[in-house]
Design a protein around this motif. Structure first.
Motif, PDB file in Angstrom:
ATOM      1  N   UNK A  90      15.627  14.430   0.478  1.00  0.00           N
ATOM      2  CA  UNK A  90      16.148  14.391   1.757  1.00  0.00           C
ATOM      3  C   UNK A  90      16.587  12.928   2.130  1.00  0.00           C
ATOM      4  N   UNK A  91      17.469  12.804   2.682  1.00  0.00           N
ATOM      5  CA  UNK A  91      18.071  11.521   3.501  1.00  0.00           C
ATOM      6  C   UNK A  91      18.285  11.938   4.883  1.00  0.00           C
ATOM      7  N   UNK A  92      17.965  11.197   5.629  1.00  0.00           N
ATOM      8  CA  UNK A  92      18.419  11.114   7.054  1.00  0.00           C
ATOM      9  C   UNK A  92      19.103   9.960   7.337  1.00  0.00           C
ATOM     10  N   UNK A  93      20.307  10.278   8.379  1.00  0.00           N
ATOM     11  CA  UNK A  93      21.048   9.064   8.702  1.00  0.00           C
ATOM     12  C   UNK A  93      21.459   9.087  10.088  1.00  0.00           C
ATOM     13  N   UNK A  94      21.653   8.187  10.965  1.00  0.00           N
ATOM     14  CA  UNK A  94      21.989   8.150  12.313  1.00  0.00           C
ATOM     15  C   UNK A  94      23.217   7.410  12.246  1.00  0.00           C
ATOM     16  N   UNK A  95      24.119   8.228  12.894  1.00  0.00           N
ATOM     17  CA  UNK A  95      25.872   7.802  13.178  1.00  0.00           C
ATOM     18  C   UNK A  95      26.170   8.457  14.373  1.00  0.00           C
ATOM     19  N   UNK A  96      27.523   9.260  14.357  1.00  0.00           N
ATOM     20  CA  UNK A  96      27.774  10.031  15.400  1.00  0.00           C
ATOM     21  C   UNK A  96      26.901  11.131  15.803  1.00  0.00           C
ATOM     22  N   UNK A  97      25.892  11.349  14.938  1.00  0.00           N
ATOM     23  CA  UNK A  97      24.904  12.401  15.043  1.00  0.00           C
ATOM     24  C   UNK A  97      23.933  12.041  13.950  1.00  0.00           C
ATOM     25  N   UNK A  98      22.790  12.485  13.829  1.00  0.00           N
ATOM     26  CA  UNK A  98      21.986  12.546  12.772  1.00  0.00           C
ATOM     27  C   UNK A  98      22.043  13.734  12.054  1.00  0.00           C
ATOM     28  N   UNK A  99      22.499  13.214  10.601  1.00  0.00           N
ATOM     29  CA  UNK A  99      22.624  14.272   9.431  1.00  0.00           C
ATOM     30  C   UNK A  99      21.291  14.291   8.381  1.00  0.00           C
ATOM     31  N   UNK A 100      20.981  15.421   8.014  1.00  0.00           N
ATOM     32  CA  UNK A 100      20.101  15.460   6.966  1.00  0.00           C
ATOM     33  C   UNK A 100      20.762  16.055   5.560  1.00  0.00           C
ATOM     34  N   UNK A 101      20.529  15.170   4.394  1.00  0.00           N
ATOM     35  CA  UNK A 101      21.585  15.484   3.487  1.00  0.00           C
ATOM     36  C   UNK A 101      20.164  15.760   2.158  1.00  0.00           C
ATOM     37  N   UNK A 102      20.788  16.811   1.482  1.00  0.00           N
ATOM     38  CA  UNK A 102      19.609  16.985   0.295  1.00  0.00           C
ATOM     39  C   UNK A 102      20.230  16.146  -0.915  1.00  0.00           C
ATOM     40  N   UNK A 103      19.547  16.236  -1.953  1.00  0.00           N
ATOM     41  CA  UNK A 103      19.634  15.586  -3.140  1.00  0.00           C
ATOM     42  C   UNK A 103      21.022  16.106  -3.914  1.00  0.00           C
ATOM     43  N   UNK A 104      21.832  17.012  -3.553  1.00  0.00           N
ATOM     44  CA  UNK A 104      23.015  17.292  -4.087  1.00  0.00           C
ATOM     45  C   UNK A 104      24.345  16.761  -3.150  1.00  0.00           C
TER      46      UNK A 104
END
Length: 463
Positions: A90-104
């Motif tokens: 999992x990767x979390x990123x801060x931009x217009x909102x916070x997104x959590x993205x899985x390995x796919x």
């Protein structure tokens, strides 16, 4: 999109870092040209995955340990901070909102606060908790699914966040020049004011050490109790910091350079990237350092670091706040008061209430405490809502034993537990005693020592 020229690696190797002999300088493991400024980087502990957040139109990207891109998630806005779980899933990123993205490359959760922009994001190494900071001064910790665990406010926006492995501790660097260290449910354990905006913070994997990079051109290094151990002045604006295991190594991105420091803040080497370095990350063993650049060249680069082995094996344990209580076991019965006298009237604690945590800054038996309790949502709704709910602390006698006389303490609603019970937190001026939850009539008592808490997200089982 215009093409970006690739600077030959052999030319980069001709640049001898300041003060470092040629045979001591780090070696690039791989080097990837990107089409946009690399604002943020993160690396998994084994170096198998590297996450990056870019400027311009904005994107979150994941690379494998050899620099091959695994996925890209466009965000439409700059990605100011990325964070990766220890397994790289999992990767979390801060931009217009916070997104959590899985390995796919699938977005599994989106966290926002009434449309405010997200400046910072961190995911706990175990992947179970996500921290988020927004440009309305609000910050908080959420489950990996995006449901609020607790929220609070800072004096200004959180520019950077870092979480401990289990999500119990959170470090925030904010635009009001402050480094803040929080315990469970947002209890402020300590803070330190620097000279300017704290744009980057990092927490060692064991949670024992904190590094902070300030725009006053200094790096600050603390232990978990908030003791300032040293400062380092690179002479340039500090854009990124990262800490290896047990605080044995600290990586610093400042100006055009990446610098590796030892645990005492002494330089081991400095590497000239030839352009502005906006971010840096390090593996726990310091064997791999990743940095991102921008300006006249936009690159993601992995350097060979300096491995540490058995770091801190002979060092004593790091002092931690003292936590008492059953943490929810046996309904928190050890510190739960079934009945007590409040405001001259005998009162029963709310049905189903439990004491989940009692935290003291020191082991002193007379130390003031912060107590957290849970109660069923139906009971709260039937008694006028969260603003009516207060934690009551039984007054201790001269021997420190709890009496039947109690006093309501400053209380705030901080979120939901996994069973959708409401969590309340109270600051008690008394030493460890017994506690209950009550509903008060009339105008709710002021928040006292607590900052304002915004409305929380609906719990998983809510409408």
């Amino acid at each position: 999109m215009r093409p970006f020229l690739h600077i030959a690696l052999c030319l980069a190797l001709l640049l001898v870092p300041w003060g470092v002999a040629a045979d001591e300088r780090p070696e690039p493991l791989w080097d990837v040209a990107l089409g946009s400024k690399v604002l943020s980087t993160a690396v998994s502990p084994n170096g198998a995955y590297v996450a990056a957040g870019t400027d311009a139109n904005g994107a979150m990207r994941l690379f494998d340990g050899e620099g091959n891109q695994v996925w890209e998630v466009p965000t439409g806005s700059p990605v100011f901070q990325v964070s990766i779980s220890e397994d790289g899933k999992y990767v979390a990123g801060a931009s217009d909102r916070v997104r959590v993205v899985d390995q796919n490359g699938k977005v599994t959760a989106r966290i926002d606060d009434d449309g405010y922009f997200a400046y910072s994001a961190a995911i706990s190494p175990d992947g179970k908790h996500v921290a988020a900071g927004f440009d309305n001064h609000v910050f908080g910790v959420y489950s990996s699914g995006g449901f609020a665990e607790w929220m609070g406010t800072l004096g200004d926006d959180a520019a950077s966040l870092a979480l401990s492995r289990d999500g119990r501790y959170l470090v925030a660097g904010s635009k009001d020049d402050t480094v803040s260290f929080f315990g469970e449910q947002g209890t402020l354990l300590w803070s330190y004011e620097t000279g300017k905006t704290v744009g980057s913070v990092a927490l060692s994997p064991d949670g024992g050490y904190v590094a902070a990079g300030s725009m006053d051109r200094q790096v600050y290094f603390f232990d978990r109790d908030g003791t300032l151990l040293w400062t380092y002045e690179p002479g340039e604006h500090v854009f990124g910091v990262a800490v290896a295991r047990d605080g044995e190594r600290v990586a610093v991105a400042a100006g055009h350079t990446v610098t590796l420091l030892d645990r005492e803040g002494e330089e081991l080497w400095t590497y000239d990237a030839g352009t502005t370095v906006f971010s840096v990350a390090i593996t726990p063993d310091a064997g791999m350092i990743v940095y991102g650049t921008g300006g006249n060249d936009n690159r993601l680069v992995a350097l060979e670091g300096e491995k540490i082995r058995d770091a801190g094996a002979d060092r004593g344990p790091v002092t931690t706040p003292v936590v008492s209580g059953n943490r929810g076991g046996e309904n928190g019965s050890t510190y739960l008061a079934d009945s007590f006298v409040l405001a001259g009237e005998e009162t029963e604690s709310a049905e189903g209430a439990a004491v989940t945590d009692v935290l003291r800054r020191t082991a002193d038996a007379d130390a003031k405490v912060t107590v957290r309790m849970t109660v069923d949502a139906a009971w709260v709704a039937a008694h006028g809502g969260p603003d009516r709910v207060k934690i009551a602390a039984c007054l201790p006698d001269e021997n420190g034993e709890a009496t039947t006389e109690a006093e309501a303490v400053p209380t705030r609603f901080v979120g939901y537990d996994p069973e959708d019970r409401l969590i309340f937190e109270g600051k008690s001026p008394y030493s460890l005693t017994a506690y209950g939850i009550v509903a008060v009539a009339g105008n709710p008592a002021p928040m006292g020592a607590f900052p304002a808490i915004p409305t929380l997200a609906v719990p998983p089982g809510g409408a």
